[in-house]
Design a protein around this motif. Sequence first.
Motif, PDB file in Angstrom:
ATOM      1  N   ILE A   9       0.829  -1.224   0.000  1.00 50.82           N
ATOM      2  CA  ILE A   9       0.000   0.000   0.000  1.00 50.82           C
ATOM      3  C   ILE A   9       0.858   1.268   0.000  1.00 50.82           C
ATOM      4  CG2 ILE A   9      -1.929  -1.150   1.164  1.00 50.82           C
ATOM      5  CD1 ILE A   9      -1.046   0.249   3.765  1.00 50.82           C
ATOM      6  N   SER A  10       2.115   1.148  -0.412  1.00 52.61           N
ATOM      7  CA  SER A  10       3.061   2.275  -0.333  1.00 52.61           C
ATOM      8  C   SER A  10       2.637   3.472  -1.180  1.00 52.61           C
ATOM      9  CB  SER A  10       4.464   1.813  -0.744  1.00 52.61           C
ATOM     10  OG  SER A  10       4.458   1.299  -2.061  1.00 52.61           O
ATOM     11  N   ARG A  11       2.026   3.228  -2.335  1.00 55.70           N
ATOM     12  CA  ARG A  11       1.623   4.355  -3.188  1.00 55.70           C
ATOM     13  C   ARG A  11       0.546   5.186  -2.506  1.00 55.70           C
ATOM     14  NH1 ARG A  11       0.572   4.405  -9.717  1.00 55.70           N
ATOM     15  NH2 ARG A  11       0.067   6.609  -9.870  1.00 55.70           N
ATOM     16  N   GLU A  12      -0.414   4.523  -1.900  1.00 53.74           N
ATOM     17  CA  GLU A  12      -1.471   5.229  -1.174  1.00 53.74           C
ATOM     18  C   GLU A  12      -0.885   5.992   0.022  1.00 53.74           C
ATOM     19  OE1 GLU A  12      -3.188   2.441  -3.810  1.00 53.74           O
ATOM     20  OE2 GLU A  12      -1.671   2.116  -2.260  1.00 53.74           O
ATOM     21  N   VAL A  13       0.125   5.406   0.662  1.00 51.84           N
ATOM     22  CA  VAL A  13       0.790   6.067   1.780  1.00 51.84           C
ATOM     23  C   VAL A  13       1.422   7.378   1.325  1.00 51.84           C
ATOM     24  CG1 VAL A  13       2.767   5.932   3.351  1.00 51.84           C
ATOM     25  CG2 VAL A  13       1.191   3.998   3.158  1.00 51.84           C
ATOM     26  N   SER A  55      -1.858  15.179   3.501  1.00 54.59           N
ATOM     27  CA  SER A  55      -2.165  15.253   4.940  1.00 54.59           C
ATOM     28  C   SER A  55      -3.594  14.829   5.245  1.00 54.59           C
ATOM     29  CB  SER A  55      -1.929  16.673   5.486  1.00 54.59           C
ATOM     30  OG  SER A  55      -0.588  17.038   5.330  1.00 54.59           O
ATOM     31  N   SER A  56      -4.217  14.088   4.352  1.00 56.02           N
ATOM     32  CA  SER A  56      -5.589  13.616   4.565  1.00 56.02           C
ATOM     33  C   SER A  56      -5.665  12.134   4.256  1.00 56.02           C
ATOM     34  CB  SER A  56      -6.560  14.385   3.667  1.00 56.02           C
ATOM     35  OG  SER A  56      -7.853  13.821   3.762  1.00 56.02           O
ATOM     36  N   SER A  57      -6.053  11.342   5.244  1.00 59.73           N
ATOM     37  CA  SER A  57      -6.110   9.898   5.048  1.00 59.73           C
ATOM     38  C   SER A  57      -7.253   9.480   4.128  1.00 59.73           C
ATOM     39  CB  SER A  57      -6.247   9.184   6.403  1.00 59.73           C
ATOM     40  OG  SER A  57      -7.274   9.756   7.174  1.00 59.73           O
ATOM     41  N   GLU A  58      -8.209  10.381   3.876  1.00 64.50           N
ATOM     42  CA  GLU A  58      -9.319  10.054   2.983  1.00 64.50           C
ATOM     43  C   GLU A  58      -8.966  10.255   1.508  1.00 64.50           C
ATOM     44  OE1 GLU A  58     -12.774  12.202   4.269  1.00 64.50           O
ATOM     45  OE2 GLU A  58     -13.429  10.497   5.477  1.00 64.50           O
ATOM     46  N   SER A  59      -7.843  10.905   1.224  1.00 68.34           N
ATOM     47  CA  SER A  59      -7.485  11.198  -0.158  1.00 68.34           C
ATOM     48  C   SER A  59      -7.193   9.937  -0.971  1.00 68.34           C
ATOM     49  CB  SER A  59      -6.269  12.138  -0.203  1.00 68.34           C
ATOM     50  OG  SER A  59      -5.157  11.525   0.435  1.00 68.34           O
ATOM     51  N   ALA A  60      -6.818   8.861  -0.301  1.00 69.76           N
ATOM     52  CA  ALA A  60      -6.500   7.617  -1.008  1.00 69.76           C
ATOM     53  C   ALA A  60      -7.526   6.532  -0.715  1.00 69.76           C
ATOM     54  CB  ALA A  60      -5.101   7.133  -0.617  1.00 69.76           C
ATOM     55  N   LEU A  61      -8.679   6.909  -0.182  1.00 68.90           N
ATOM     56  CA  LEU A  61      -9.675   5.918   0.208  1.00 68.90           C
ATOM     57  C   LEU A  61     -10.168   5.079  -0.969  1.00 68.90           C
ATOM     58  CD1 LEU A  61     -11.560   4.612   2.245  1.00 68.90           C
ATOM     59  CD2 LEU A  61     -13.152   6.524   1.927  1.00 68.90           C
ATOM     60  N   ALA A  62     -10.594   5.755  -2.040  1.00 64.71           N
ATOM     61  CA  ALA A  62     -11.150   5.027  -3.186  1.00 64.71           C
ATOM     62  C   ALA A  62     -10.138   4.067  -3.830  1.00 64.71           C
ATOM     63  CB  ALA A  62     -11.688   6.017  -4.216  1.00 64.71           C
ATOM     64  N   PRO A  63      -8.928   4.538  -4.188  1.00 61.76           N
ATOM     65  CA  PRO A  63      -7.957   3.591  -4.775  1.00 61.76           C
ATOM     66  C   PRO A  63      -7.553   2.476  -3.815  1.00 61.76           C
ATOM     67  CG  PRO A  63      -6.924   5.720  -4.343  1.00 61.76           C
ATOM     68  CD  PRO A  63      -8.392   5.903  -4.187  1.00 61.76           C
ATOM     69  N   LEU A  64      -7.502   2.770  -2.519  1.00 62.77           N
ATOM     70  CA  LEU A  64      -7.143   1.742  -1.543  1.00 62.77           C
ATOM     71  C   LEU A  64      -8.211   0.659  -1.497  1.00 62.77           C
ATOM     72  CD1 LEU A  64      -5.268   0.748   0.715  1.00 62.77           C
ATOM     73  CD2 LEU A  64      -6.616   2.109   2.321  1.00 62.77           C
ATOM     74  N   MET A  65      -9.474   1.055  -1.561  1.00 60.78           N
ATOM     75  CA  MET A  65     -10.564   0.081  -1.556  1.00 60.78           C
ATOM     76  C   MET A  65     -10.464  -0.838  -2.766  1.00 60.78           C
ATOM     77  SD  MET A  65     -13.782   2.451  -0.250  1.00 60.78           S
ATOM     78  CE  MET A  65     -14.966   1.105  -0.295  1.00 60.78           C
ATOM     79  N   ARG A  66     -10.216  -0.275  -3.934  1.00 57.80           N
ATOM     80  CA  ARG A  66     -10.095  -1.093  -5.147  1.00 57.80           C
ATOM     81  C   ARG A  66      -8.886  -2.018  -5.074  1.00 57.80           C
ATOM     82  NH1 ARG A  66     -10.500   2.026 -10.671  1.00 57.80           N
ATOM     83  NH2 ARG A  66     -10.413  -0.154 -11.335  1.00 57.80           N
ATOM     84  N   LYS A  67      -7.794  -1.529  -4.534  1.00 57.95           N
ATOM     85  CA  LYS A  67      -6.585  -2.342  -4.448  1.00 57.95           C
ATOM     86  C   LYS A  67      -6.778  -3.537  -3.518  1.00 57.95           C
ATOM     87  CE  LYS A  67      -2.398  -0.707  -4.725  1.00 57.95           C
ATOM     88  NZ  LYS A  67      -1.100  -0.025  -4.496  1.00 57.95           N
ATOM     89  N   GLY A  69     -10.804  11.878   8.755  1.00 67.72           N
ATOM     90  CA  GLY A  69      -9.490  12.008   8.129  1.00 67.72           C
ATOM     91  C   GLY A  69      -9.351  13.186   7.194  1.00 67.72           C
ATOM     92  N   VAL A  70      -9.710  14.370   7.647  1.00 66.20           N
ATOM     93  CA  VAL A  70      -9.602  15.587   6.853  1.00 66.20           C
ATOM     94  C   VAL A  70      -8.598  16.518   7.503  1.00 66.20           C
ATOM     95  CG1 VAL A  70     -10.851  17.573   5.943  1.00 66.20           C
ATOM     96  CG2 VAL A  70     -11.984  15.362   6.085  1.00 66.20           C
ATOM     97  N   VAL A  85      -1.001   9.282   7.648  1.00 60.21           N
ATOM     98  CA  VAL A  85      -0.376   8.047   7.162  1.00 60.21           C
ATOM     99  C   VAL A  85      -0.680   6.901   8.117  1.00 60.21           C
ATOM    100  CG1 VAL A  85       1.826   6.874   6.774  1.00 60.21           C
ATOM    101  CG2 VAL A  85       1.454   9.159   5.837  1.00 60.21           C
ATOM    102  N   GLY A  86      -0.564   7.159   9.407  1.00 57.59           N
ATOM    103  CA  GLY A  86      -0.848   6.123  10.398  1.00 57.59           C
ATOM    104  C   GLY A  86      -2.290   5.656  10.347  1.00 57.59           C
ATOM    105  N   ASN A  87      -3.219   6.583  10.122  1.00 55.84           N
ATOM    106  CA  ASN A  87      -4.633   6.223  10.028  1.00 55.84           C
ATOM    107  C   ASN A  87      -4.892   5.328   8.821  1.00 55.84           C
ATOM    108  OD1 ASN A  87      -5.200   7.778  12.282  1.00 55.84           O
ATOM    109  ND2 ASN A  87      -5.793   9.580  11.098  1.00 55.84           N
ATOM    110  N   LEU A  88      -4.257   5.643   7.704  1.00 54.09           N
ATOM    111  CA  LEU A  88      -4.398   4.819   6.501  1.00 54.09           C
ATOM    112  C   LEU A  88      -3.907   3.401   6.770  1.00 54.09           C
ATOM    113  CD1 LEU A  88      -4.809   4.899   3.217  1.00 54.09           C
ATOM    114  CD2 LEU A  88      -2.333   4.801   3.258  1.00 54.09           C
ATOM    115  N   CYS A  89      -2.729   3.293   7.386  1.00 53.24           N
ATOM    116  CA  CYS A  89      -2.161   1.975   7.693  1.00 53.24           C
ATOM    117  C   CYS A  89      -3.069   1.216   8.660  1.00 53.24           C
ATOM    118  CB  CYS A  89      -0.768   2.132   8.303  1.00 53.24           C
ATOM    119  SG  CYS A  89       0.451   2.876   7.188  1.00 53.24           S
ATOM    120  N   GLY A  90      -3.581   1.924   9.665  1.00 56.40           N
ATOM    121  CA  GLY A  90      -4.440   1.284  10.657  1.00 56.40           C
ATOM    122  C   GLY A  90      -5.718   0.742  10.061  1.00 56.40           C
TER     123      GLY A  90
END
Length: 458
Positions: free
Chosen positions: A271-275, A282-294, A360-361, A417-422
């Motif tokens: 998940i490094s690209r989303e990180v 600085s927003s963990s929601e910015s990568a939400l959609a691509p992370l879900m698909r991945k 995450g905003v 970043v930590g929220n995304l990983c969590g």
Amino acid sequence: MLVITQKKPNKLKKMLKNLGFWVIIGIIAGISLGLLDKELAIASKIGVDYFIHALKILIGPIIFLTIVLGVISLESLKQVGSIGVKALLYFEIVSTFALAIGIFIANIMGPGKGMNLDPNALDKDSVAQFVNNNIEISAQNEILHILKDAIPTDIMAAFSEGKTLQILVIALACAFIVSLMRIDERKAIQKTLEIMQSFVFKILEIIMYFSPIAAFSAMAFLVAKYGLESLFNLGYLLVVMLFASLLFIFGVLGLICFIAKVNIFKFMRFISREVLIVFATSSSESALAPLMRKLEKAGISKATVGLVLPTGYSFNLDCTNIYLAMSLIFLAQAFNVELSLAHEISILIVLMIASKGAVGVTGSGFIILGSTLAALSNMHIAEANNGLGASLGEVLPVAAISILLGVDKFMSEIRAVGNLCGNSVAALIVAIWDKQIDWEKFRYALDNPKEFANVGFD
């Protein structure tokens, strides 16, 4: 030569549009003013005062809308009940661990010790008369006081006065009522609330454009009032926050993944690209959609990803929890406020609830920090210098969070970043727990991350 002249303006233009760049400029300018003209620097504090006041106005709407929409979205529990129950159980356990780590690391490493800041310098009206000599309060009484204060007596007052716990109770009650309505009515209300949430977040986004000015004012005032050495504590706080987040990701989450027979390092690489995207925005929601698909492509069921990830951005912001807990302990240390174990347990309990509104905003974590301090304002403590009983709000006003403005932008990137990983690990663990994962696909994805690099971006 033509290529070089084309690239340079683009890089310069990109840098000038970066909010972080202007925050750094504001910090440098504020430090310079604090050293050159102390009187003007102290007078410039009005910039950060107005900034915090503007943020406090948004506390109620952000928490209310986030909680209501988060609970309404749990309607999917009727279709995937076991996934939802396990997700909520996981969220509460792991996010509580994150809060405990924030408090523990801050106490051990003491980033705020030695600053000796004076709350009177922040807000002359914030320190009222100290009352009741040698007040002794147990954890049980403190918890009862918190629960009693959570019951709203005036709905409008809860919002106008920024009473976080009361707003949470109102939000939960409204969400329950909406869930009892017909599906078409519920969807109409949900759509309306989503539009209102977008509107509030747009206001927050506009306010955050003024964060360089606020950082300038905060740094100028801090250096002029407390000296250049106070900046070392802020830098140290940033290091401690980074250490605690890495400890959580590779320690707590790493152990959880190890028990689930997953290599945390391989998963982070996956998940490094989303990180990187989250770190930049600085927003963990910015990568939400691509992370879900991945994650779906990697073999985790659509139902699990669709429920756990979006819900996690309301109920499982692990590194935001670390930030909130650590910042409160830091401020107590900086202002020489002695907190007993009972007080820290109370802080943990309040944060377990209040952190659920820290979406995450960018900037929302800072808002929740201020609202949490306000919610704790009635907690009784022993004032360090004379031992008299006082409320936390009397010796540590909400305005104290202005001290953190200089490093909040950088702490925001760490916690995002930590929220995304969590939340990514949460989706993985719940999928494994509920047998909603295709192990063959998942193992292949971890071993061949490059093949999945563009998933969600094409």
